[in-house]
Structure formats: structure tokens, C-alpha cells
Write a protein that holds these residues in place. Structure first.
Motif, PDB file in Angstrom:
ATOM      1  N   ASP A  69      60.942 -13.870  42.663  1.00 10.75           N
ATOM      2  CA  ASP A  69      61.485 -14.693  41.618  1.00 10.75           C
ATOM      3  C   ASP A  69      60.650 -14.197  40.018  1.00 10.75           C
ATOM      4  O   ASP A  69      60.253 -14.879  39.237  1.00 10.75           O
ATOM      5  N   PHE A  70      59.704 -12.939  40.367  1.00  4.24           N
ATOM      6  CA  PHE A  70      59.075 -12.562  39.079  1.00  4.24           C
ATOM      7  C   PHE A  70      60.166 -11.797  38.283  1.00  4.24           C
ATOM      8  O   PHE A  70      61.243 -11.295  38.606  1.00  4.24           O
ATOM      9  N   GLN A  71      59.794 -11.589  37.186  1.00  5.73           N
ATOM     10  CA  GLN A  71      60.682 -11.178  36.018  1.00  5.73           C
ATOM     11  C   GLN A  71      59.985  -9.697  35.608  1.00  5.73           C
ATOM     12  O   GLN A  71      60.824  -8.672  34.988  1.00  5.73           O
ATOM     13  N   THR A  72      58.826  -9.526  35.802  1.00  2.68           N
ATOM     14  CA  THR A  72      58.149  -8.167  35.208  1.00  2.68           C
ATOM     15  C   THR A  72      57.125  -7.769  36.650  1.00  2.68           C
ATOM     16  O   THR A  72      56.821  -8.404  37.240  1.00  2.68           O
ATOM     17  N   ILE A  73      57.015  -6.382  36.549  1.00  2.90           N
ATOM     18  CA  ILE A  73      56.041  -5.771  37.390  1.00  2.90           C
ATOM     19  C   ILE A  73      55.301  -5.048  36.557  1.00  2.90           C
ATOM     20  O   ILE A  73      55.729  -4.714  35.288  1.00  2.90           O
ATOM     21  N   GLY A  74      54.149  -4.496  37.033  1.00  2.00           N
ATOM     22  CA  GLY A  74      53.191  -3.747  36.434  1.00  2.00           C
ATOM     23  C   GLY A  74      51.971  -2.810  37.119  1.00  2.00           C
ATOM     24  O   GLY A  74      51.933  -3.295  38.315  1.00  2.00           O
ATOM     25  N   LEU A  75      51.347  -2.298  36.276  1.00  2.00           N
ATOM     26  CA  LEU A  75      50.310  -1.456  36.750  1.00  2.00           C
ATOM     27  C   LEU A  75      49.029  -1.703  35.914  1.00  2.00           C
ATOM     28  O   LEU A  75      49.144  -1.810  34.720  1.00  2.00           O
ATOM     29  N   ARG A  76      47.874  -2.386  36.393  1.00  2.00           N
ATOM     30  CA  ARG A  76      46.763  -2.537  35.618  1.00  2.00           C
ATOM     31  C   ARG A  76      45.648  -1.407  35.774  1.00  2.00           C
ATOM     32  O   ARG A  76      45.127  -1.340  37.263  1.00  2.00           O
ATOM     33  N   LEU A  77      44.980  -0.643  35.367  1.00  2.00           N
ATOM     34  CA  LEU A  77      43.790   0.347  35.652  1.00  2.00           C
ATOM     35  C   LEU A  77      42.891  -0.245  35.006  1.00  2.00           C
ATOM     36  O   LEU A  77      42.619  -0.280  33.658  1.00  2.00           O
ATOM     37  N   HIS A  78      41.740  -0.570  35.851  1.00  2.00           N
ATOM     38  CA  HIS A  78      40.532  -1.319  35.643  1.00  2.00           C
ATOM     39  C   HIS A  78      39.391  -0.704  36.381  1.00  2.00           C
ATOM     40  O   HIS A  78      39.415  -0.701  37.411  1.00  2.00           O
ATOM     41  N   GLY A  79      38.303  -0.421  35.355  1.00  2.00           N
ATOM     42  CA  GLY A  79      37.205  -0.128  36.213  1.00  2.00           C
ATOM     43  C   GLY A  79      36.003   0.383  35.155  1.00  2.00           C
ATOM     44  O   GLY A  79      36.543   0.818  34.213  1.00  2.00           O
ATOM     45  N   GLU A  80      35.057   0.726  35.768  1.00  2.00           N
ATOM     46  CA  GLU A  80      33.823   1.366  34.589  1.00  2.00           C
ATOM     47  C   GLU A  80      34.284   2.680  34.277  1.00  2.00           C
ATOM     48  O   GLU A  80      34.109   3.045  33.326  1.00  2.00           O
ATOM     49  N   GLY A  81      35.043   3.625  34.866  1.00  2.00           N
ATOM     50  CA  GLY A  81      35.581   4.772  34.631  1.00  2.00           C
ATOM     51  C   GLY A  81      36.817   4.809  33.754  1.00  2.00           C
ATOM     52  O   GLY A  81      37.339   5.808  33.165  1.00  2.00           O
ATOM     53  N   MET A  82      37.231   3.490  33.164  1.00  2.00           N
ATOM     54  CA  MET A  82      38.581   3.553  32.622  1.00  2.00           C
ATOM     55  C   MET A  82      38.166   3.411  31.005  1.00  2.00           C
ATOM     56  O   MET A  82      37.555   2.405  30.498  1.00  2.00           O
ATOM     57  N   ARG A  83      38.326   4.418  30.345  1.00  2.00           N
ATOM     58  CA  ARG A  83      38.187   4.462  28.896  1.00  2.00           C
ATOM     59  C   ARG A  83      39.497   5.033  28.129  1.00  2.00           C
ATOM     60  O   ARG A  83      39.899   5.995  28.310  1.00  2.00           O
ATOM     61  N   PRO A  84      40.093   4.151  27.346  1.00  2.00           N
ATOM     62  CA  PRO A  84      41.344   4.329  26.553  1.00  2.00           C
ATOM     63  C   PRO A  84      41.337   5.852  26.158  1.00  2.00           C
ATOM     64  O   PRO A  84      42.458   6.460  25.797  1.00  2.00           O
ATOM     65  N   ASN A  85      40.204   5.970  25.314  1.00  2.00           N
ATOM     66  CA  ASN A  85      39.970   7.413  24.366  1.00  2.00           C
ATOM     67  C   ASN A  85      40.000   8.711  25.534  1.00  2.00           C
ATOM     68  O   ASN A  85      40.122   9.826  25.009  1.00  2.00           O
ATOM     69  N   THR A  86      39.903   8.372  26.725  1.00  2.00           N
ATOM     70  CA  THR A  86      39.975   9.512  27.656  1.00  2.00           C
ATOM     71  C   THR A  86      41.179   9.462  28.604  1.00  2.00           C
ATOM     72  O   THR A  86      41.242  10.200  29.594  1.00  2.00           O
ATOM     73  N   LEU A  87      41.989   8.515  28.461  1.00  2.00           N
ATOM     74  CA  LEU A  87      43.190   8.546  29.335  1.00  2.00           C
ATOM     75  C   LEU A  87      44.347   9.166  28.762  1.00  2.00           C
ATOM     76  O   LEU A  87      44.816   9.128  27.684  1.00  2.00           O
ATOM     77  N   ALA A  88      44.747  10.226  29.398  1.00  2.00           N
ATOM     78  CA  ALA A  88      45.956  11.050  29.019  1.00  2.00           C
ATOM     79  C   ALA A  88      47.053  10.436  29.097  1.00  2.00           C
ATOM     80  O   ALA A  88      47.305   9.765  30.149  1.00  2.00           O
ATOM     81  N   VAL A  89      48.218  10.558  28.283  1.00  2.00           N
ATOM     82  CA  VAL A  89      49.445  10.142  28.412  1.00  2.00           C
ATOM     83  C   VAL A  89      50.089  10.639  29.621  1.00  2.00           C
ATOM     84  O   VAL A  89      50.848   9.953  30.297  1.00  2.00           O
ATOM     85  N   SER A  90      49.810  11.894  30.068  1.00  2.00           N
ATOM     86  CA  SER A  90      50.291  12.302  31.519  1.00  2.00           C
ATOM     87  C   SER A  90      49.793  11.488  32.372  1.00  2.00           C
ATOM     88  O   SER A  90      50.649  11.619  33.676  1.00  2.00           O
ATOM     89  N   ASP A  91      48.573  10.959  32.451  1.00  2.00           N
ATOM     90  CA  ASP A  91      48.186  10.227  33.823  1.00  2.00           C
ATOM     91  C   ASP A  91      49.182   8.970  33.783  1.00  2.00           C
ATOM     92  O   ASP A  91      49.513   8.394  34.975  1.00  2.00           O
ATOM     93  N   LEU A  92      49.179   8.249  32.527  1.00  2.00           N
ATOM     94  CA  LEU A  92      50.335   7.306  32.645  1.00  2.00           C
ATOM     95  C   LEU A  92      51.651   7.424  32.985  1.00  2.00           C
ATOM     96  O   LEU A  92      52.468   6.605  33.528  1.00  2.00           O
ATOM     97  N   SER A  93      51.944   8.657  32.530  1.00  2.00           N
ATOM     98  CA  SER A  93      53.515   9.156  32.895  1.00  2.00           C
ATOM     99  C   SER A  93      53.734   9.286  34.231  1.00  2.00           C
ATOM    100  O   SER A  93      54.624   8.989  35.000  1.00  2.00           O
ATOM    101  N   ASN A  94      52.567   9.983  34.891  1.00  2.00           N
ATOM    102  CA  ASN A  94      52.649  10.270  36.349  1.00  2.00           C
ATOM    103  C   ASN A  94      52.821   8.892  37.045  1.00  2.00           C
ATOM    104  O   ASN A  94      53.700   9.000  38.231  1.00  2.00           O
ATOM    105  N   LEU A  95      51.891   8.146  36.836  1.00  2.00           N
ATOM    106  CA  LEU A  95      51.709   6.982  37.514  1.00  2.00           C
ATOM    107  C   LEU A  95      53.170   5.924  37.244  1.00  2.00           C
ATOM    108  O   LEU A  95      53.569   5.452  38.297  1.00  2.00           O
ATOM    109  N   SER A  96      53.648   5.865  36.133  1.00  2.00           N
ATOM    110  CA  SER A  96      54.862   5.301  35.738  1.00  2.00           C
ATOM    111  C   SER A  96      56.224   5.940  36.474  1.00  2.00           C
ATOM    112  O   SER A  96      56.930   5.146  37.180  1.00  2.00           O
ATOM    113  N   LYS A  97      56.328   7.473  36.597  1.00  2.00           N
ATOM    114  CA  LYS A  97      57.230   7.826  37.271  1.00  2.00           C
ATOM    115  C   LYS A  97      57.079   7.727  38.759  1.00  2.00           C
ATOM    116  O   LYS A  97      58.124   7.611  39.422  1.00  2.00           O
ATOM    117  N   GLY A  98      55.801   7.948  39.107  1.00  2.00           N
ATOM    118  CA  GLY A  98      55.714   7.778  40.785  1.00  2.00           C
ATOM    119  C   GLY A  98      55.829   6.348  41.129  1.00  2.00           C
ATOM    120  O   GLY A  98      56.597   6.297  42.347  1.00  2.00           O
TER     121      GLY A  98
END
Length: 260
Positions: free
Chosen positions: A4-33
Motif C-alpha cells: 500500500d506504499f506510493q513510493t520506494i527509495g534508497l537512503r545512503l547514510h553513514g560516516e563515509g557519506m559526504r555529498p561532495n565526494t559522491l559521484a553521479v555514477s554511483d547514484l546512477s549505478n544503484l538506481s539502475k541496479g
């Protein structure tokens, strides 16, 4: 878990997660996967046909820890997502019942989590429902493999490789040819039989993860046997058709034909 949910999602959280070091390709690979895993799973379960257009669409990227929110475009997509969620809730992820692309997505997410020292959370309606961590355990694929020493028949499709010779063989009942490592002497012998059916003795490794569709993983040739004529299995199939159900109980054709 209900659908009965309307959205699904991925949340990337932790000490090593810094937006300025996160490549677009990483997000793309996870989304595509994730999308490929869901679609492969619902096809695996027969919920959609190959021609049906199924996908998830990215609707939002939230600030803070990277959060990707998608809209499932059908109820079948929701079913596939629930299957992945249920699998990742186990202490050790079992391969049986999952499409190979689901395992690929989990392994990609695990590698990402290990590299970034973070946790990949799966969400429904922005609520956490399961997680993939650097220590997530996945069942060994070899747990479903069996070995069989037997005589087989195959068509020689290609021979090559002067240093590490390989032969491409098309086995009965297998949809795709299999590359087999051979000795120099075996390569020369099989090279003379290109595009012909050959009789081989050796060890097969068979994947039984899908009880209804066993697959040949590898074959080690120990001996190229003399053979001149039609593949007995194919001949027997023709006889079986002609004789109705009289021979349906015979499964091992090679043993049957050689039985005195």
C-alpha cells in the motif's frame, strides 16, 4: 509487508557519506541496479511478459544523507520490491527464488557500503524497511552446484587460443554455448571437428538453484571419445515421439542404449 506504499527509495547514510565526494555514477549505478533487480524478479516470477514496459521513475532527491525516492509504475513493481526487501531482512541472503539481477544489486550495494563506510537503506513511503551493510552475508552460489561425471554430446562452435586454448561447445538442452578450457592436444582434435557433434567424457558442474531449470556451469573434458553418427539423445527423442509414451520413463539415454 503490504503493497500500500506510493513510493520506494534508497537512503545512503553513514560516516563515509559526504555529498561532495559522491559521484553521479554511483547514484546512477544503484538506481539502475534497483530497477533491473525489480523487473528481473517479477519476470522471474511470471508476473509480466518480456514485452511489457515496466520501470521506476526518480521523483525526488533529498538533502542530508543521500536519499533517492522513486515512484513504482505498477503493482508488479511493488511486488518485486517487496521480494527484495524480504530477502535483505534475512541474516544470510538466500539465492533460491531470486533472479540473478537481485543478487547483483545486493552485491553492488554491499560493495558501495563497504567502500563508503555507510549503510544502504531500502525505504517505502520514506520509512526504512530493510538495509544492506558492508557485512551483509550472501549465500555461496556453490551451495546449489552439483558435479556429475558422464558422457555428453555437444556441437563444436569455435576453437581458439594458442596460449590458453578454449573450445566453444553447444550442449543439448542448453540455450547458450559454453566456453571450455582444453589442452593443446584436445584443441587440435576438436578443431578438426568444427561444426560437428562430438562425444565427450568428463565432469559437469550443474547449477540447480532453479529447480525447474538446471544449468550447465562448466565442463572439464577428460577424453574425446570416438563418435560417428547422430546424437543418441536426438535419435531417442524422435523414437519417443513415434512410440508415444512407451519410453517416457527413460531419462539416461546413454546408459539405456549401452545396457546389455
Amino acid at each position: 509487508m503490504k503493497n500500500d506504499f506510493q513510493t520506494i527509495g534508497l537512503r545512503l547514510h553513514g560516516e563515509g557519506m559526504r555529498p561532495n565526494t559522491l559521484a553521479v555514477s554511483d547514484l546512477s549505478n544503484l538506481s539502475k541496479g534497483l530497477e533491473e533487480a525489480i523487473i528481473a524478479q517479477i519476470r522471474y516470477e511470471g508476473l509480466i511478459s518480456n514485452g511489457e514496459d515496466q520501470y521506476i521513475s526518480l521523483t525526488q532527491i533529498n538533502e542530508g544523507s543521500a536519499q533517492l525516492i522513486y515512484e513504482p509504475k505498477s503493482n508488479a513493481i511493488k511486488v518485486g520490491f517487496i521480494k527484495i526487501v524480504d530477502a535483505t531482512k534475512e541474516d544470510k541472503i538466500r539465492r533460491r527464488g531470486l533472479a540473478p539481477q537481485v543478487i547483483d544489486f545486493i552485491e553492488t550495494s554491499k560493495s558501495f557500503a563497504k567502500k563508503r563506510q555507510c549503510i544502504v537503506y531500502l525505504e517505502a513511503n520514506e520509512n526504512l524497511v530493510s538495509e544492506i551493510t558492508p557485512s551483509t552475508q550472501i549465500e555461496d552460489a556453490k551451495a546449489y552446484q552439483i558435479k556429475d561425471y558422464s558422457t555428453v554430446y555437444a556441437e563444436v562452435v569455435r576453437v581458439g587460443g594458442p596460449v590458453n586454448p578454449h573450445v566453444l561447445l553447444k550442449f543439448d538442452q542448453e540455450p547458450k554455448p559454453l566456453s571450455v578450457e582444453v589442452t593443446k592436444e584436445q584443441g587440435i582434435a576438436l578443431g578438426k571437428l568444427l561444426y560437428k557433434t562430438v562425444r565427450l567424457r568428463g565432469e559437469s558442474v550443474i547449477d540447480t538453484i532453479d529447480p525447474n531449470n538446471w544449468k550447465l556451469v562448466s565442463f572439464t573434458i577428460e577424453e574425446v571419445l570416438p563418435f560417428d553418427g547422430d546424437n543418441p539423445s536426438l535419435v531417442f527423442d524422435k523414437l519417443r515421439l513415434a512410440a508415444g509414451k512407451a519410453w517416457d520413463a527413460e531419462q539416461n539415454i546413454e546408459d539405456y542404449l549401452n545396457n546389455d
